[in-house]
Motif scaffolding. Structure first.
Motif: not given
Length: 517
Positions: A85-110
């Motif tokens: 859920m944390l990764g999902s919330a962060l993905c929605g706030t991403a302002t660049s592809i690099v940020e989105l990639t990092m947040y997707r990794a958090i999602q993947g851990i979950g």
């Protein structure tokens, strides 16, 4: 007793929601990537968005599965929901592809904690005689999520904004969290054991090298470049070190002794090869509909519905039958349907009708459905409760690995065939027409890129003669892809003959989880 039944129902609902979220997020982003790149930029880096999720999820599966055996299911499953859920919330706030990639990794851990532990908890909390039926339901949801993801992603990006591809997980995750945190009472006693740190580090490193090597090869870097060769060399070295570490560890993440059980090793082999075959139809049939037949994006997605329905039928039927007949007597006929269905897909061409494709997709769905329910239950039923987390996570890990390698390797084959046929066709047409065959093609359109055919506007702008040439090349390349996909399907069928005479045991088990107090 009624209260306990009600609580188990809520626990199962939470598990199903978690499987739906984690499995669907593997594919839901694919159809939204065009809109995401359009808003955030970073076309040269978009491949990392998917890769980061897959790497984190696959690397986490066997680790969380083993930890759940050692220290308890609930704490790691709740951890997985919170991190997802944390990764999902962060993905929605991403302002660049690099940020989105990092947040997707958090999602993947979950996600790496959710899928394997969900199947294990289900196996723990329900009565043995109900495992088959519920295993069919869980398998059906797992299979549906793989196909439903692209449909939902396309719908959300068309009628809302791309952020909601991720935000939709928040209410679902919250419900799942409440159901598991408050209603799942774990009663089994766990024993602290030494953590296999070397195995964990080398496994993660090997997965990272392999996935990025496959994803970046032929796209960002040439296959013969030092970057790609270095990644593959790193994979081989770390994989060998991982195998060595697992033979020395007191409590290995993946215990090779478990593979001495014929049902277990054959289930893992079937899961890996059937996953590789199944994913090709899921990904390339929509491209065939849209790129070859000129269908709309919604039509190309809806053609997957027959496969979804077919997979639900055999997933549910397999769950019911596994307590009555042998595992292999379920898997052999269904996997034979998978081989036949993929074989029929090799007969498609530009003149094929949508109804013909739907019938073939039903067969593919019927062929793969039982693997989602039967294999997980067969793998876990072979071991005592203290090893079921590792059994479930290893199966899911190898299935995901098979799907990843299948779509990557077969995608390379399709791309090579398509490019070769396009070059041959356009060269021949240009010679016959004095070099004018490609005239009128919109500036900047790469005729060797099949994605150019997925846009109705671009299709209308390409001259009919050139469009026919491209669609024929695309059709031939996808058909050849399906021919290659028959090979892993056939290997899965062969492996099913080695499952022996075992079927699901429904008697009482010593040390079984009760799921509640």
């Amino acid at each position: 007793m009624v209260a306990r039944k009600n609580s188990i129902g809520l626990v199962l609902a939470g598990l199903l929601l978690s499987i739906l979220m984690a499995s669907m997020d593997n594919t839901i982003v694919a159809t939204a990537m065009g809109d995401i790149v359009g808003k955030l930029g970073g076309l040269d880096k978009f491949v990392w968005v998917t890769s980061a999720y897959m790497v984190a999820e696959m690397a986490g599966m066997p680790i969380f599965g083993k930890l759940s055996d050692m220290y308890g299911r609930k704490k790691f499953f709740v951890f997985g929901i919170i991190v997802f859920m944390l990764g999902s919330a962060l993905c929605g706030t991403a302002t660049s592809i690099v940020e989105l990639t990092m947040y997707r990794a958090i999602q993947g851990i979950g996600a790496g904690a959710l899928v394997p532990i969900a199947f294990t908890i289900m196996f723990d909390v329900v009565a043995p005689e109900s495992r088959g039926k519920l295993g069919g339901l869980f398998g059906a949801v797992f299979g549906l999520s793989s196909v439903f993801g692209p449909l939902l992603g396309a719908y959300i990006t068309q009628y809302a904004t791309w952020e909601w591809v991720f935000y939709i997980n928040l209410p679902l995750g919250l419900i799942a969290f409440v159901f598991i945190a408050f209603f799942y009472k774990e009663s089994h006693q766990h024993h602290s054991q030494q953590i296999d740190w070397l195995g964990a580090v080398t496994l993660i490193g090997a997965v990272v090298c392999l996935i990025f090597g496959l994803e970046l090869g032929g796209k960002t870097f040439a296959w013969g470049s030092w970057q790609i060769l270095g990644l593959f060399a790193g994979f081989v070295a770390l994989a060998l070190l991982f195998l060595f570490a697992e033979t020395k560890a007191k409590e290995p993440i993946i215990s090779f002794s478990m593979f001495r059980n014929r049902v277990y090793w054959s289930s893992n082999v079937i899961g890996m090869f059937s996953g590789a075959a199944f994913i090709t139809a899921s990904v390339y049939i929509p491209i065939f509909i849209q790129g070859v037949l000129g269908g709309k994006a919604t039509n190309s997605g809806l053609v997957l519905l027959p496969m979804m329905l077919g997979s639900v039928v055999t997933a549910s039927l397999g769950g019911v039958l596994m307590t009555k007949i042998k595992y292999r007597n379920i898997m052999i006929p269904t996997l034979a349907l998978l081989v036949i269905g993929l074989g029929l897909l090799t007969t498609l061409d530009e003149g094929s009708s949508l109804w013909t494709i739907r019938i073939y997709m039903v067969m593919v769905g019927l062929g793969v459905g039982a693997s989602f329910s039967v294999l997980s239950n067969a793998a876990m039923n072979a071991f005592e409760p203290q090893r079921r987390g590792a059994a479930s996570s290893t199966l899911n890990f190898l299935r995901s690995l098979g799907m990843t390698m299948g779509i990557t390797i077969f995608g390379i084959v399709q791309s090579q065939v398509f490019t070769r046929k396009m070059n041959d066709a356009l060269t021949g047409s240009a010679a016959e027409a004095g070099g004018a065959s490609a005239g009128g093609v919109p500036q900047g359109v790469d005729l060797t890129d099949p994605h150019a055919l997925l846009s109705p506007e671009l299709r209308q702008a390409i001259p009919p003669q050139v469009l026919d040439t491209i669609t024929h090349a695309l059709s031939s390349s996808i058909v050849q892809l399906f021919a290659w996909a028959v090979i892993p399907a056939a290997l899965a069928l062969v492996a099913s003959f080695f499952m022996g005479r075992e079927k699901m045991v429904v008697g009482e088990e010593q040390g079984e989880y009760t799921g509640g107090h």
